[in-house]
Design an enzyme around this catalytic site. Structure first.
Site, mmCIF file in Angstrom:
data_model
loop_
_atom_site.group_PDB
_atom_site.id
_atom_site.type_symbol
_atom_site.label_atom_id
_atom_site.label_comp_id
_atom_site.label_asym_id
_atom_site.label_seq_id
_atom_site.Cartn_x
_atom_site.Cartn_y
_atom_site.Cartn_z
ATOM 1 N N GLU A 108 79.545 68.391 81.546
ATOM 2 C CA GLU A 108 80.794 68.541 82.281
ATOM 3 C C GLU A 108 81.796 69.363 81.476
ATOM 4 O OE1 GLU A 108 81.252 64.277 84.491
ATOM 5 O OE2 GLU A 108 81.648 64.292 82.338
ATOM 6 N N CYS A 109 82.309 70.424 82.058
ATOM 7 C CA CYS A 109 83.396 71.217 81.497
ATOM 8 C C CYS A 109 83.099 71.654 80.057
ATOM 9 C CB CYS A 109 84.722 70.463 81.599
ATOM 10 S SG CYS A 109 86.180 71.536 81.475
ATOM 11 N N GLY A 110 83.666 71.011 79.047
ATOM 12 C CA GLY A 110 83.372 71.374 77.675
ATOM 13 C C GLY A 110 81.891 71.258 77.362
ATOM 14 N N SER B 24 78.512 71.837 85.162
ATOM 15 C CA SER B 24 79.620 72.370 85.949
ATOM 16 C C SER B 24 80.908 72.172 85.163
ATOM 17 C CB SER B 24 79.723 71.637 87.288
ATOM 18 O OG SER B 24 80.866 72.056 88.018
#
Length: 446
Positions: free
Chosen positions: A330-332, A421
């Site tokens: 997720e993200c990072g 994502s």
């Protein structure tokens, strides 16, 4: 039909006309002030936020959870408040953005659970106008109650008196908070600094903030502040799912670079039967023994060089991926899975290379907002908050669906058993999908 179980507890909702008014500072000061008196204070944060809850948890000494009726559901929020009311002497809820911003807004949450609102306003540069704004906010709707005004950054007693005299009788001035840089909370480009990075300094600031609040004239035992609120148990039984992750271990990246972790997500994995084991991509040399891997968001851009230099960990995660075991990034964590990451100094570093593409920071411009992630396993509520971009990536399997805008949301990638994502998923919004993602098994309701 028998009445629903209920319990009463003093509760207060701290909201403001906009962001940047000092909500987290005042909520933390209030939590520390009451907890210092031996009271059990349970604090909730409105909306998706990882940084404020860390501060509030240190201030209160108790876990802090998110309340959001879109992301988590009304029943979920009702259960959390009911559970807290059974053990707490005081419940505090910190709002998000402005009082009426968002769908649902802080005002919607306060109205739904009948929690009185303390309006916090930075009154620097205005006097009677502050009273006018507060009056307008208090009367904009009639489905919630405003307990009074907290005047932040008030310059003098004369300044306070001008505001006090201009307020209507049913909207008292609860506290006059003088300007004091000693209580300001440290920040960086995505918001507040993580509590774990400045724990000792934060401890001093929290006690200073509690003293600051105590000197503000706040009547801490007043009915306006300690209004009893009845919290009812939800009228429906919570949905339970089979423990499809029983006897499975999920390795969770958790350190200075990866810390955007909902406690509710960990509890959901445990409710599905999983054991959650933390490890550090920065400091450890290899993954712990695990059946699944969760790479959450955080600040990989601040530690890109060290992440890249830890080649033993890179090889360990790459080997885990080659084994075909499930990974959620997720993200990072998504940036970590790309080929390279360019930090704020425009230095580029090799990353895991599990996904085609590159990540780069882009200063103050960013993306944020609530979205639904349409995964093959099912739809999961989520949000985005980042100031980076990805490029030269492979074709996504789907895009997030924005809450209030028709444009496609964040790209969602699936390669083998890796799901990646920019979206931060809220696991309790669809436990079945999360169980399927980490196990590959279909979940059956029980």
């Amino acid at each position: 039909m028998s009445a629903l179980p209920s319990t009463s507890c003093p509760a207060l909702f701290i909201a403001a006309p906009s962001s940047g008014q000092g909500k987290t500072t005042v909520t933390a000061a209030m939590a520390r002030l009451f907890s210092r008196q031996g009271k059990v204070v349970r604090v909730f944060k409105t909306g998706p936020d990882y940084l404020d809850p860390q501060i509030l948890e240190q201030a209160s000494g108790n876990p802090v959870e998110q309340l959001d009726m879109w992301m988590a559901g009304e029943t979920y929020c009702q259960q959390k408040l009911f559970d807290a009311a059974q053990v707490a002497d005081l419940i505090l809820v910190e709002g998000a953005m402005g009082l009426f911003d968002g769908e649902p807004s802080s005002a919607d949450l306060a109205a739904r659970f009948n929690i009185p609102v303390a309006l916090l306003m930075d009154v620097k540069g205005m006097a009677q106008t502050a009273a006018a704004i507060a009056t307008g906010l208090a009367n904009f709707r009639d489905d919630f109650r405003v307990a009074g005004l907290l005047a932040n950054n008030c310059g003098s007693e004369r300044h306070a008196q001008l505001i006090r005299d201009a307020l209507p009788e049913n909207l008292p001035l609860l506290a006059v908070l003088k300007r004091d840089p000693a209580v300001a909370l440290p920040e960086r480009h995505l918001g507040l600094v993580q509590a774990s990075e400045v724990r000792d300094e934060l401890e001093i600031r929290l006690d200073t903030a509690a003293d600051w609040l105590q000197a503000s004239g706040l009547a801490i035992d007043s009915e306006a502040l300690l209004h009893q609120v009845e919290f009812k148990a939800p009228g429906v039984e919570p949905v339970t799912v089979e423990p499809v992750l029983a006897n499975k271990t999920i390795a969770l990246a958790s350190d200075e670079a990866f810390s955007f972790i909902y406690d509710a997500n960990i509890k959901q994995l445990q409710a599905l039967g999983a054991k959650v084991t933390r490890f550090s991509p920065l400091h450890d040399k290899e993954l712990p023994q695990a059946d699944g891997l969760w790479l959450p968001g955080g600040y990989p851009e601040l530690h890109a060089q060290q992440l890249s230099a830890n080649t033993d960990m890179l090889k360990s995660i790459q080997a885990f991926y080659q084994q075909g075991k499930p990974i959620l990034a997720e993200c990072g964590g998504f940036l970590y899975c790309l080929e390279t990451l360019t930090d704020l100094d425009e230095s580029q570093y090799p990353m895991l290379g599990l996904l085609e593409g590159h990540g780069a920071m882009r200063g103050k411009r960013g993306c944020q907002g609530m979205q639904t992630a349409p995964l093959p396993e099912g739809e999961i509520r989520a949000h985005a908050h980042h100031r980076s971009r990805s490029f030269d990536t492979a074709e996504p399997i789907a895009y997030g669906r924005r809450q209030r805008h028709p444009a496609p949301g964040e790209a969602i990638y699936r390669q083998g058993h890796l799901t990646a994502s920019y979206l931060h998923l809220f696991f309790p919004s669809n436990p079945e999908a999360i169980g399927s993602l980490f196990s590959g098994q279909e979940i059956v309701h029980v």
